[in-house]
Design an enzyme around this catalytic site. Structure first.
Site, mmCIF file in Angstrom:
data_model
loop_
_atom_site.group_PDB
_atom_site.id
_atom_site.type_symbol
_atom_site.label_atom_id
_atom_site.label_comp_id
_atom_site.label_asym_id
_atom_site.label_seq_id
_atom_site.Cartn_x
_atom_site.Cartn_y
_atom_site.Cartn_z
ATOM 1 N N ALA A 78 -37.797 7.306 22.369
ATOM 2 C CA ALA A 78 -36.910 8.448 22.566
ATOM 3 C C ALA A 78 -36.278 8.822 21.230
ATOM 4 O O ALA A 78 -36.268 8.019 20.289
ATOM 5 C CB ALA A 78 -35.835 8.115 23.585
ATOM 6 N N GLY B 98 -39.490 4.906 25.401
ATOM 7 C CA GLY B 98 -39.845 5.994 26.314
ATOM 8 C C GLY B 98 -41.315 6.355 26.275
ATOM 9 O O GLY B 98 -41.858 6.862 27.253
ATOM 10 N N GLU C 166 -42.937 3.909 28.520
ATOM 11 C CA GLU C 166 -42.507 4.249 29.880
ATOM 12 C C GLU C 166 -43.274 5.459 30.411
ATOM 13 O O GLU C 166 -43.624 5.518 31.594
ATOM 14 C CB GLU C 166 -41.000 4.496 29.893
ATOM 15 C CG GLU C 166 -40.208 3.199 29.739
ATOM 16 C CD GLU C 166 -38.716 3.418 29.569
ATOM 17 O OE1 GLU C 166 -37.941 2.840 30.350
ATOM 18 O OE2 GLU C 166 -38.321 4.174 28.651
ATOM 19 N N GLU D 130 -35.711 -1.622 23.371
ATOM 20 C CA GLU D 130 -34.366 -1.101 23.594
ATOM 21 C C GLU D 130 -33.245 -2.115 23.386
ATOM 22 O O GLU D 130 -32.163 -1.758 22.903
ATOM 23 C CB GLU D 130 -34.266 -0.508 25.011
ATOM 24 C CG GLU D 130 -34.941 0.835 25.190
ATOM 25 C CD GLU D 130 -36.421 0.737 25.513
ATOM 26 O OE1 GLU D 130 -37.018 1.761 25.872
ATOM 27 O OE2 GLU D 130 -36.991 -0.376 25.398
#
Length: 258
Positions: free
Chosen positions: A66, A112, A115, A135
């Site tokens: 992200a 992300g 993901e 993360e």
């Protein structure tokens, strides 16, 4: 479709979405997530597309995570809303899409990015790909479904290890762990995925959508996946694709699913 951060190509019932932010290693920001939602929604709505491939631009990254600069100063409430909106707009949306989605992982798939790949229906990686959920090294946890989908794919112990160490694994390790289906050289990645997509496109889109719904039901709390399978199986008998498929089989010819 014209977008700022993604490219969309369509040919022979196969669409390719390319996340195109090479200067940011294709990192997901709010605008890119919204554009991806619109692209997936539009492609899912047309009968001209039977399979969607998702990949990243360049040779370095699928999605390197992200865009941290966008949320580094968020409050608790803003962080909660970020995760909720992202899952609704993109990650849960992709997982439950009726059109099959194949993630072509062409490089780094971190945070992300991994993901998004895990939300896709299955994954193929290039030999140079690296995957991880880093993360906790930033003082946060995966917020786009990573803590749920990773254990489903690789098992609880491996998921705990990956998330707690914040480390990366190679494409071959990902294959050994069941995180990706296949590993190929980077130049073969899209042709290989398109070959699989072509095989999928020959089959009934109606039946595939029902299969996706049934398989996903097994991973939902308070939902009996067997009951969903029975319901979707029964509904298949009322479709024109079922009539076409069974008739073609009995007549010893190839079906023509429209």
């Amino acid at each position: 479709m014209d977008f700022e951060n993604i490219l969309v190509e369509q040919k022979d019932k196969i669409a390719v979405i390319t996340i195109n932010r090479p200067s940011k290693l294709n990192a997901l920001n709010k605008n890119t997530i919204e554009e991806l939602h619109e692209a997936f929604k539009s492609l899912d709505a047309t009968t001209k597309v039977k399979v969607i491939l998702i990949t990243g631009s360049g040779e370095k990254a699928f999605v390197a995570g992200a865009d941290i600069s966008e949320f580094a100063n968020y409050s608790i409430e803003e962080g909660t809303e970020l995760a909720r909106n992202g899952q609704e707009l993109l990650f849960d949306f992709v997982q439950n899409l009726s059109t099959p989605v194949i993630a072509a992982i062409n490089g780094f798939a971190l945070g992300g990015g991994l993901e998004l790949a895990m939300a896709s229906h299955f994954r193929v990686a290039s030999t140079n790909a690296k995957m991880g959920l880093p993360e906790v090294s930033l003082g946060v946890i995966p917020g786009y479904g990573g803590t749920q989908r990773l254990p489903q794919l690789v098992g609880k112990g491996k998921a705990m290890e990956m998330i707690m160490t914040a480390g990366m694994i190679s494409a071959e390790e990902a294959k050994d762990w069941g995180l990706v289906n296949n590993v190929v050289e980077q130049e073969e990645l899209l042709p290989f995925c398109k070959k699989i997509a072509t095989k999928i496109a020959r089959n009934s889109s109606v039946a595939i959508a029902a299969a996706i719904k049934s398989i996903n039901a097994n991973y939902k709390n308070a939902v009996n996946g067997f009951d969903v399978e029975i319901e979707q199986f029964g509904k298949s008998f009322g479709t024109s694709d079922f009539k076409e498929g069974t008739t073609a089989f009995l007549e010893k010819k190839k079906p023509n699913f429209e």
